[in-house]
Scaffold this active site. Structure first.
Site, PDB file in Angstrom:
ATOM      1  N   SER A   1       9.150   2.253   7.151  1.00 19.64           N
ATOM      2  CA  SER A   1       7.693   2.167   7.057  1.00 19.64           C
ATOM      3  C   SER A   1       7.026   3.419   7.601  1.00 19.64           C
ATOM      4  O   SER A   1       7.647   4.205   8.301  1.00 19.64           O
ATOM      5  CB  SER A   1       7.190   0.975   7.864  1.00 19.64           C
ATOM      6  OG  SER A   1       7.766  -0.197   7.385  1.00 19.64           O
TER       7      SER A   1
ATOM      8  N   GLY B   1      -5.562  10.712   4.034  1.00 23.29           N
ATOM      9  CA  GLY B   1      -4.440  11.456   4.578  1.00 23.29           C
ATOM     10  C   GLY B   1      -3.528  10.470   5.264  1.00 23.29           C
ATOM     11  O   GLY B   1      -3.976   9.427   5.721  1.00 23.29           O
ATOM     12  N   GLU B   2      -2.259  10.828   5.299  1.00 22.55           N
ATOM     13  CA  GLU B   2      -1.264   9.877   5.777  1.00 22.55           C
ATOM     14  C   GLU B   2      -1.584   9.376   7.173  1.00 22.55           C
ATOM     15  O   GLU B   2      -1.602   8.182   7.434  1.00 22.55           O
ATOM     16  CB  GLU B   2       0.119  10.534   5.757  1.00 22.55           C
ATOM     17  CG  GLU B   2       1.206   9.547   6.075  1.00 22.55           C
ATOM     18  CD  GLU B   2       2.560  10.223   6.125  1.00 22.55           C
ATOM     19  OE1 GLU B   2       3.332   9.910   7.026  1.00 22.55           O
ATOM     20  OE2 GLU B   2       2.824  11.072   5.246  1.00 22.55           O
TER      21      GLU B   2
ATOM     22  N   GLY C   1     -12.450  10.351   4.834  1.00 22.10           N
ATOM     23  CA  GLY C   1     -11.429  11.197   4.246  1.00 22.10           C
ATOM     24  C   GLY C   1     -10.143  10.405   4.121  1.00 22.10           C
ATOM     25  O   GLY C   1     -10.089   9.233   4.456  1.00 22.10           O
TER      26      GLY C   1
ATOM     27  N   ALA D   1      -4.344   9.347   8.912  1.00 20.74           N
ATOM     28  CA  ALA D   1      -5.555   8.540   9.038  1.00 20.74           C
ATOM     29  C   ALA D   1      -5.315   7.131   8.506  1.00 20.74           C
ATOM     30  O   ALA D   1      -5.706   6.141   9.123  1.00 20.74           O
ATOM     31  CB  ALA D   1      -6.697   9.201   8.285  1.00 20.74           C
TER      32      ALA D   1
ATOM     33  N   CYS E   1       0.814  -1.207   0.000  1.00 20.21           N
ATOM     34  CA  CYS E   1       0.000   0.000   0.000  1.00 20.21           C
ATOM     35  C   CYS E   1       0.849   1.259   0.000  1.00 20.21           C
ATOM     36  O   CYS E   1       0.463   2.282  -0.523  1.00 20.21           O
ATOM     37  CB  CYS E   1      -0.892   0.020   1.234  1.00 20.21           C
ATOM     38  SG  CYS E   1      -2.493  -0.659   0.882  1.00 20.21           S
TER      39      CYS E   1
ATOM     40  N   GLN F   1       5.424  -9.096   3.469  1.00 20.44           N
ATOM     41  CA  GLN F   1       5.183  -8.653   2.091  1.00 20.44           C
ATOM     42  C   GLN F   1       6.439  -8.813   1.245  1.00 20.44           C
ATOM     43  O   GLN F   1       6.386  -9.231   0.093  1.00 20.44           O
ATOM     44  CB  GLN F   1       4.712  -7.192   2.092  1.00 20.44           C
ATOM     45  CG  GLN F   1       3.299  -7.044   2.639  1.00 20.44           C
ATOM     46  CD  GLN F   1       2.978  -5.619   3.053  1.00 20.44           C
ATOM     47  OE1 GLN F   1       3.876  -4.833   3.369  1.00 20.44           O
ATOM     48  NE2 GLN F   1       1.704  -5.278   3.082  1.00 20.44           N
TER      49      GLN F   1
ATOM     50  N   ARG G   1       4.291   1.420  -0.794  1.00 18.56           N
ATOM     51  CA  ARG G   1       5.471   1.504  -1.645  1.00 18.56           C
ATOM     52  C   ARG G   1       5.371   0.562  -2.836  1.00 18.56           C
ATOM     53  O   ARG G   1       4.708  -0.474  -2.782  1.00 18.56           O
ATOM     54  CB  ARG G   1       6.744   1.197  -0.862  1.00 18.56           C
ATOM     55  CG  ARG G   1       6.927  -0.273  -0.506  1.00 18.56           C
ATOM     56  CD  ARG G   1       8.218  -0.498   0.228  1.00 18.56           C
ATOM     57  NE  ARG G   1       8.174   0.214   1.499  1.00 18.56           N
ATOM     58  CZ  ARG G   1       9.007   1.186   1.839  1.00 18.56           C
ATOM     59  NH1 ARG G   1       9.961   1.564   1.017  1.00 18.56           N
ATOM     60  NH2 ARG G   1       8.879   1.781   2.993  1.00 18.56           N
TER      61      ARG G   1
ATOM     62  N   GLN H   1       4.213  -6.062   9.251  1.00 20.14           N
ATOM     63  CA  GLN H   1       3.703  -6.614   7.990  1.00 20.14           C
ATOM     64  C   GLN H   1       4.687  -6.600   6.840  1.00 20.14           C
ATOM     65  O   GLN H   1       4.690  -7.504   6.018  1.00 20.14           O
ATOM     66  CB  GLN H   1       2.468  -5.835   7.574  1.00 20.14           C
ATOM     67  CG  GLN H   1       1.203  -6.414   8.128  1.00 20.14           C
ATOM     68  CD  GLN H   1       0.008  -5.716   7.553  1.00 20.14           C
ATOM     69  OE1 GLN H   1       0.062  -4.516   7.262  1.00 20.14           O
ATOM     70  NE2 GLN H   1      -1.065  -6.427   7.380  1.00 20.14           N
TER      71      GLN H   1
END
Lengths: 426, 272
Positions: free
Chosen positions: A110, A192-193, A190, A195, A52, A121, A54, A117
């Site tokens: 991260s 945003g980073e 909404g 959130a 999500c 991945q 990178r 996680q």
């Protein structure tokens, strides 16, 4: 082998906004990058990692600059010029690339430092790459090293357990309200980073589901995919609130999007199940009076900051220790890479054989006390000659000019035969 | 013999409470283990004391104030320990153990004199009614402690000032569940206590219900808890409101136990 052949090209949450990132992720056909990058000339080995936050390609090429250009064009699908794309990417070569990979694996790069996680991945990405025959000797060793570095950092530092941040604080509070988060649902309103980060952290804690609401529905759909969640439009906000337990709001709306009077009747329908509201928007999204309702807990960005400050210093200390491990392991890998040349390999074989010869000779000579110097010299000469004769063909074989790929296979085989890298016995 | 045992039990409870207090401050697990074992030891000693007292008195030792309060402390101890068996509620012991010690101190300062029962009270219903009613109080007291813990934790979460309790107390959900579970045991016991009392009253005085102050107040208590449980099941009352109701209900129960006896009098006053 020259370390300069190793390169990493990618975008992450720091360099590119989510609109750019999601364009590079090939959600419709995950096989595309393996097919397309494999045929780029010069690209000997590569690994394609897409999460999500990178998208990055790690590759080994004899002509790194040209290969990089082609890969970048492929990633951006010619939607913007090479130079324009340069604004959003990071590019590391050689030692810096190795270090970057180790940092990614150890979750030092991260959004939430220390989140577990990313390692999974990266492992999955490597598994896919090996299945497609995209990796070779260099990347096999490099990625395995990245996994062991991540493991070492996880066991030797506390980076994972004290991943303190705003989102971490939100999770801590949620646990104090709900106890177990397993059967709870969260709604992200909404984008945003911060959130997304908080939502990501909740997902890491195993919450039952995520609902994403956004003014533009398409955006909600894209974001929901990141969390395996469901997308709704902003109009459905209040009916959805009946189902969820945690709401994280960060819209750009200049007005309040949720008022105390909206939620009050809802609490009866919710049978007073607690509701945890997190407002990280500036200006605020949520009515401050919401906190006065029974079983509703409203936290703003400043409130969360207060919680965070408690042990931030502790985390910073752990990150410094983790970075030191990364530097150390990068140096070790550079040493190994250096040895992956013909000359150092020949030197190493000779040294090894010479050590054996010397040791055996000494053992034999110590049994004979009455040998003359001449006789001793003759024995010395004989053993040297034997050694050189035995090593002659392997060395000629090593020195023979081959294509790059063959040379690497050859080197790897010979080094294994003579056990020159004992820690690589597997 | 009995008196010495009682003193020993009291001492053990005080030690256990002290250990729980130290644990509350330091949060060191070893201390909690020690506190728990002392409490179990106290509970066992207390049981032995009750048995000895039974033989000394020649009837179930639930007739005077000392005996009733001591039995109350005993029920609270074993109620807590039995809950502990199934639910782990952090630092619950630090709230329950002081209450046990307070009850034991009250028992210490009450007359320990053994009373000869008037013939009217000599019945198999005496141990049944009194022990059930007091055990109900034990579980209601646990709900009361849970309610106080809930209010403390909720206060810090709402005011966003994280002090002593935020890290030490369990989640609101756990405390609310505790409240629910304690009442799920306490309320049926309370109901049973009232029913057995009424049957005994019929035997002893010839009427099921005669509206003496103790009966009236136990009915008031019963209605308070019934209202709380009803609201919880129908509209999902929980959290702060349930915690406050558990505290009010317990106050009513305590008034039934003491207030009625000392302020209002009536047929139920302890014979002493």
């Amino acid at each position: 082998m020259s370390a300069e052949k190793i390169m990493i090209l990618g975008v992450n949450h720091k360099t590119a906004p989510v609109e750019i990132r999601e364009r590079l992720a090939f959600p419709n056909d995950p096989g595309t990058p393996y097919r397309e990058i494999a045929v780029i000339p010069g690209c000997e080995e590569f690994n394609f990692l897409s999460t999500c936050n990178r998208v990055e390609v790690l590759f080994v090429s004899s002509t790194p600059e040209e290969t990089e250009r082609k890969i970048r064009d492929f990633l951006f699908n010619k939607s913007m010029s090479y130079e324009e794309a340069g604004k959003y990417i990071y590019l590391h070569q050689g030692e810096a690339a190795i270090q970057h990979l180790f940092r990614v694996g150890a979750s030092l790069d991260s959004m939430i430092i220390g989140e577990p996680q990313i390692l999974g991945q990266l492992k999955q990405a490597y598994r896919d790459a090996t299945e497609q025959n995209c990796t070779g000797m260099i990347l096999n060793r490099l990625l395995h090293k990245a996994f062991s570095v991540a493991k070492r950092i996880r066991t030797e530092t506390e980076i994972g357990s004290s991943a303190v941040s705003i989102s971490y604080a939100a999770v801590e509070l949620a646990k104090k309200i709900f106890g177990n988060l397993k059967n709870k649902r969260a709604m992200l309103v909404g984008a945003g980073e911060m959130a997304e980060l908080a939502a990501q952290h909740l997902v890491n804690q195993g919450i039952a589901g995520v609902v994403v609401a956004n003014r533009t529905f398409e955006r909600a759909v894209n974001l929901a995919r990141c969390f395996n969640g469901k997308a709704v439009s902003l109009e459905e906000l209040i009916p959805q609130l009946e189902q969820v337990d945690i709401m994280i709001s960060s819209t750009g709306s200049p007005e309040l999007i949720l008022r105390s009077s909206d939620v009050k009747p809802l609490m009866r329908q919710r049978r007073n199940r607690p509701l945890f509201l997190i407002d990280i928007a500036v200006p605020r999204d949520l009515d401050p009076k919401l906190n006065d309702l029974a079983n509703v807990y409203l936290y703003g960005i400043d409130d969360l900051n207060n919680v965070v400050d408690i042990n931030k210093a502790e985390r910073d200390k752990e990150a410094v220790r983790a970075e030191r491990i990364v530097t150390e392991e990068t140096l070790k890998f550079m040493l190994w890479l250096g040895s992956m040349e013909v000359t150092p390999t020949i030197v190493a074989i000779r040294e090894k054989a010479e050590a054996v010869r010397k040791a055996e000779l000494e053992k034999t000579l110590s049994g004979f006390s009455n040998l003359t110097d001449k006789e001793k010299q003759a024995l010395e000469k004989m053993t040297s000659a034997m050694m050189n004769k035995i090593l002659h063909h392997p060395i000629v074989y090593l020195k023979k000019d081959d294509s790059h790929k063959d040379k690497k296979v050859k080197l790897s085989l010979v080094r294994k035969l003579f056990n020159l890298d004992p820690d690589n016995s597997s | 013999m009995g008196y010495l045992l009682f003193q020993l039990t009291l001492l053990a409870y005080i030690l256990s409470t002290a250990a729980y207090m130290v644990y509350f401050w330091s949060q060191r697990k070893e201390i909690r283990t020690v506190a728990r074992w002392i409490l179990i030891g106290s509970g066992l000693l207390h049981t032995v004391y009750l048995v000895v007292r039974y033989f000394e008195a020649g009837h179930t030792p639930l007739t005077n104030h000392h005996e009733a309060v001591s039995f109350f402390a005993w029920s609270l101890t074993w109620g807590y320990l039995s809950f502990h068996w199934r639910y782990n509620v952090r630092n619950f012991g630090s709230f329950v153990s002081p209450l046990i010690t307070i009850l034991m101190l009250i028992a210490t300062f009450s007359s320990r004199q053994i009373i000869q029962l008037p013939p009217a009270l000599k019945s198999a219903w005496l141990p049944v009614h009194a022990s059930i009613a007091i055990m109900a109080n034990g579980f209601l007291a646990l709900a009361f402690c849970g309610g106080i813990m809930y209010l403390l934790q909720e206060r810090e979460l709402k005011k966003k000032r994280f002090g002593l309790f935020y890290t030490r107390l369990p989640s609101l959900d756990a405390l609310d569940n505790l409240n629910n579970h304690c009442l799920a045991v306490g309320f049926p016991l309370l109901t049973l206590g009232i029913i057995t009392g009424s049957i005994w009253a019929k035997q002893a005085w010839g009427a099921y219900w005669q509206w003496d102050p103790k009966e009236t107040w136990s009915l008031i208590t019963w209605f308070l808890y019934a209202a709380l449980l009803h609201q919880r099941f129908t509209v999902g009352w929980r959290g702060r409101r349930a915690a406050i109701m558990a505290i009010i209900g317990f106050s009513a129960a305590m008034f039934t136990l003491w207030g009625v006896t000392y302020l209002l009098g009536g047929a139920h006053s302890y014979v002493g």
